[in-house]
Design an enzyme around this catalytic site. Structure first.
Site, PDB file in Angstrom:
ATOM      1  N   ASN A 113       0.799  -1.216   0.000  1.00 53.06           N
ATOM      2  CA  ASN A 113       0.000   0.000   0.000  1.00 53.06           C
ATOM      3  C   ASN A 113       0.837   1.275   0.000  1.00 53.06           C
ATOM      4  O   ASN A 113       0.304   2.363  -0.213  1.00 53.06           O
ATOM      5  CB  ASN A 113      -0.927  -0.010   1.228  1.00 53.06           C
ATOM      6  CG  ASN A 113      -1.715   1.267   1.374  1.00 53.06           C
ATOM      7  OD1 ASN A 113      -2.554   1.591   0.539  1.00 53.06           O
ATOM      8  ND2 ASN A 113      -1.437   2.019   2.431  1.00 53.06           N
ATOM      9  N   SER A 171      -4.920   2.725  -8.472  1.00 54.25           N
ATOM     10  CA  SER A 171      -5.801   3.895  -8.420  1.00 54.25           C
ATOM     11  C   SER A 171      -6.654   3.910  -9.674  1.00 54.25           C
ATOM     12  O   SER A 171      -6.272   3.340 -10.708  1.00 54.25           O
ATOM     13  CB  SER A 171      -4.966   5.182  -8.358  1.00 54.25           C
ATOM     14  OG  SER A 171      -5.773   6.332  -8.557  1.00 54.25           O
ATOM     15  N   TYR A 184       2.071  10.175 -11.502  1.00 51.51           N
ATOM     16  CA  TYR A 184       1.284   9.344 -10.583  1.00 51.51           C
ATOM     17  C   TYR A 184       0.433   8.343 -11.363  1.00 51.51           C
ATOM     18  O   TYR A 184       0.399   7.145 -11.045  1.00 51.51           O
ATOM     19  CB  TYR A 184       0.393  10.236  -9.722  1.00 51.51           C
ATOM     20  CG  TYR A 184      -0.520   9.475  -8.787  1.00 51.51           C
ATOM     21  CD1 TYR A 184      -0.040   8.933  -7.600  1.00 51.51           C
ATOM     22  CD2 TYR A 184      -1.872   9.303  -9.090  1.00 51.51           C
ATOM     23  CE1 TYR A 184      -0.877   8.232  -6.737  1.00 51.51           C
ATOM     24  CE2 TYR A 184      -2.713   8.611  -8.237  1.00 51.51           C
ATOM     25  CZ  TYR A 184      -2.217   8.078  -7.063  1.00 51.51           C
ATOM     26  OH  TYR A 184      -3.053   7.383  -6.214  1.00 51.51           O
ATOM     27  N   ALA A 186       0.864   7.198 -14.393  1.00 52.58           N
ATOM     28  CA  ALA A 186       1.713   6.192 -15.039  1.00 52.58           C
ATOM     29  C   ALA A 186       2.157   5.131 -14.043  1.00 52.58           C
ATOM     30  O   ALA A 186       2.186   3.933 -14.355  1.00 52.58           O
ATOM     31  CB  ALA A 186       2.926   6.868 -15.675  1.00 52.58           C
ATOM     32  N   SER A 187       2.492   5.557 -12.831  1.00 50.29           N
ATOM     33  CA  SER A 187       2.949   4.598 -11.820  1.00 50.29           C
ATOM     34  C   SER A 187       1.830   3.637 -11.428  1.00 50.29           C
ATOM     35  O   SER A 187       2.068   2.444 -11.206  1.00 50.29           O
ATOM     36  CB  SER A 187       3.476   5.334 -10.583  1.00 50.29           C
ATOM     37  OG  SER A 187       2.430   5.927  -9.825  1.00 50.29           O
ATOM     38  N   LYS A 188       0.607   4.134 -11.366  1.00 50.25           N
ATOM     39  CA  LYS A 188      -0.506   3.277 -10.969  1.00 50.25           C
ATOM     40  C   LYS A 188      -0.943   2.354 -12.103  1.00 50.25           C
ATOM     41  O   LYS A 188      -1.402   1.228 -11.863  1.00 50.25           O
ATOM     42  CB  LYS A 188      -1.674   4.135 -10.478  1.00 50.25           C
ATOM     43  CG  LYS A 188      -1.367   4.886  -9.182  1.00 50.25           C
ATOM     44  CD  LYS A 188      -0.908   3.947  -8.066  1.00 50.25           C
ATOM     45  CE  LYS A 188      -0.747   4.667  -6.736  1.00 50.25           C
ATOM     46  NZ  LYS A 188      -0.347   3.755  -5.640  1.00 50.25           N
ATOM     47  N   ILE A 217     -10.702   9.261  -2.091  1.00 52.48           N
ATOM     48  CA  ILE A 217     -10.859   8.818  -0.706  1.00 52.48           C
ATOM     49  C   ILE A 217     -10.236   9.875   0.207  1.00 52.48           C
ATOM     50  O   ILE A 217      -9.143  10.378  -0.079  1.00 52.48           O
ATOM     51  CB  ILE A 217     -10.155   7.464  -0.473  1.00 52.48           C
ATOM     52  CG1 ILE A 217     -10.566   6.440  -1.536  1.00 52.48           C
ATOM     53  CG2 ILE A 217     -10.444   6.954   0.935  1.00 52.48           C
ATOM     54  CD1 ILE A 217     -12.034   6.081  -1.551  1.00 52.48           C
TER      55      ILE A 217
END
Length: 291
Positions: A113, A171, A184, A186-188, A217
């Site tokens: 996580n 995500s 962000y 691209a990483s997810k 969230i």
């Protein structure tokens, strides 16, 4: 062929009949558990409610983790071990996994996580910031899939068949654009593909690998967004683009993770599960049409 299919069906029915709705006896590791309002901390609590043998609650530092471990022990009577772990360091990830296997003989659940988010636009990002986000978000998922999966193939501690559940936080930003910065997002997207690819790499071993894709969230990571909206008096508008018409809270993600971690989800594998109030179910809508 029919006989083989019937035999397989019987194995599945037998497995489900014997599957516990809890995590009793299982050994769990959670990264990114230090934030007081985060998904990691909420998941430690959700897992504890299902009665595992032990939960390793980890983050980059021990901040908030020792108090969390005491709360878990006092409230749920579950052993909880706080540990400082850099989730993007191969040696650190191997070390906490090796410790769990050495002490308890097994590893059953790994929730990867740990992660960071940025709000930068494409022209404001550079190679260094891009690779830092990829390291923390995507490399950490890779290390979890590699090392946790290998540990789940070992027997011991009452574990008689190989298997386990690896869950990585991705995500909705990894599913399509519009929910995060380029680096962000691209990483997810990388996390999602890692989980899908790893699920096939572990085919036939009972090691399941899934990505969970939260929508908006309220957590420590999104605090700036919520604080800004409240200052502007527009907090009531947060989450209005999804059909649930609200934002989510960390425990709503945590309970889905706890389900995926359990044997109740034994046929759930290689999936990117959006928990976003329905936001990713539709293209942008024209008010008054198609709904």
């Amino acid at each position: 062929m029919a006989s083989i299919a019937n035999d397989r069906a019987q194995q599945i029915f037998s497995h489900l009949a014997n599957a516990s709705p809890s995590l009793q006896g299982k050994v769990c590791i959670v990264t990114g558990a230090g934030s007081l309002h985060g998904i990691g901390r909420a998941t430690v609590v959700a897992l504890a409610k299902r009665g595992p043998k032990v939960i390793y609650a980890t983050d980059l530092t021990l901040e908030n983790l020792e108090a969390l471990a005491k709360e878990i022990k006092d409230t749920y009577k579950v052993e909880c071990i706080p540990r400082a772990v850099d989730a993007a360091s191969p040696s650190a990830v191997e070390s906490v996994i090796d410790d769990a296997v050495a002490k308890y003989g097994r590893l059953d659940v790994f929730f990867a996580n740990a992660g960071i988010a940025t709000g930068d636009r494409l022209q404001d990002e550079d190679a260094e910031s891009f690779m830092n986000v990829m390291r923390i978000n995507a490399l950490s998922a890779f290390l979890a899939c590699k090392h946790a999966g290998a540990a789940m193939l070992k027997l011991g501690g009452g574990k008689e068949i190989t298997g386990g559940s690896i869950i990585c936080t991705a995500s909705v930003a990894g599913i399509r654009s519009g929910a995060g910065s380029p680096e962000y997002s691209a990483s997810k997207a990388a996390v999602i593909n890692l989980c899908q690819t790893s699920a096939f790499q572990y085919g036939g071993t009972n090691v399941r690998v899934n990505a969970i894709c939260p929508g908006l969230i309220e957590t420590g990571m999104t605090k700036g967004t919520f604080d800004y909206a409240r200052q502007k008096g527009s907090a009531h508008k947060i989450g209005q683009l999804n059909p649930t018409k609200r934002y989510g809270v960390a425990s709503e993600i945590a309970h889905v993770v706890a389900f995926i971690a359990s044997d109740e989800a034994s046929y759930l594998n290689g999936q990117a599960i959006a928990v976003d109030g329905g936001l990713s179910a539709s293209h942008p809508i024209v008010p008054g049409r198609f709904h």
